[in-house]
Design an enzyme around this catalytic site. Sequence first.
Site, PDB file in Angstrom:
ATOM      1  N   HIS A 163       0.826  -1.210   0.000  1.00 34.71           N
ATOM      2  CA  HIS A 163       0.000   0.000   0.000  1.00 34.71           C
ATOM      3  C   HIS A 163       0.863   1.264   0.000  1.00 34.71           C
ATOM      4  CE1 HIS A 163      -3.924  -2.014   1.604  1.00 34.71           C
ATOM      5  NE2 HIS A 163      -3.450  -2.586   0.501  1.00 34.71           N
ATOM      6  N   GLU A 219       0.777   3.995   1.801  1.00 34.86           N
ATOM      7  CA  GLU A 219       1.240   4.469   3.106  1.00 34.86           C
ATOM      8  C   GLU A 219       2.467   3.674   3.556  1.00 34.86           C
ATOM      9  OE1 GLU A 219      -3.378   4.289   3.412  1.00 34.86           O
ATOM     10  OE2 GLU A 219      -1.787   3.238   2.335  1.00 34.86           O
ATOM     11  N   CYS A 271      -5.840   1.321   5.649  1.00 35.14           N
ATOM     12  CA  CYS A 271      -6.376   0.038   6.091  1.00 35.14           C
ATOM     13  C   CYS A 271      -5.844  -0.253   7.491  1.00 35.14           C
ATOM     14  CB  CYS A 271      -5.983  -1.074   5.112  1.00 35.14           C
ATOM     15  SG  CYS A 271      -4.233  -1.534   5.182  1.00 35.14           S
ATOM     16  N   CYS A 303      -1.952  -0.821   7.507  1.00 35.26           N
ATOM     17  CA  CYS A 303      -1.201   0.421   7.295  1.00 35.26           C
ATOM     18  C   CYS A 303      -1.332   1.351   8.489  1.00 35.26           C
ATOM     19  CB  CYS A 303      -1.657   1.126   6.017  1.00 35.26           C
ATOM     20  SG  CYS A 303      -1.052   0.322   4.517  1.00 35.26           S
TER      21      CYS A 303
END
Length: 169
Positions: free
Chosen positions: A83, A85, A111, A114
């Site tokens: 992801h 992040e 999420c 993350c």
Amino acid sequence: MPKKSTSKSKAVKNRRPTWDKYFMAIARVVATRATCDRKHVGAVISRDRVILSTGYNGSPRNLAHCDDVGHEMVEGHCVRTVHGEANAIAQAAKNGTSVDGATIYTTASPCYDCFKLIVNAGITRVVYGEYYESRYGASSKVLKLAKKAKMRMEYLGNINSKFQKPNSK
């Protein structure tokens, strides 16, 4: 002779974006580099109005991208990519840049996984552009974790709101 401009003349309204909007606009550009077409997410980490790191969702270095070989699906989510992040945090670490006390701007709310990385990295504020319903149905847990971790979660469309879906109350 040309007329001199004075302070009494009509001033042009300053149209510069706020810092939050500025960094989010950059995160949106970063998202254009994403290599999984299921969701393009970009992240910018900043502190004291300076960009420390950026990241977008894509496969780990030197591995095949979804755009090239297709998706690796588990329970309706592509797990081939890292992801945005997480990539922004990893990029900062790779370059020896501390993100302690920073803000992360992400085009989609983090999420569960993350969010835990964000907390452990020492980031103290998350500004997100849209609500993302993450895998495991754990997005609602992020709010509870944010309160416990004293993390500021802010939706850019309503900067004073708590972590919520846009248009929800």
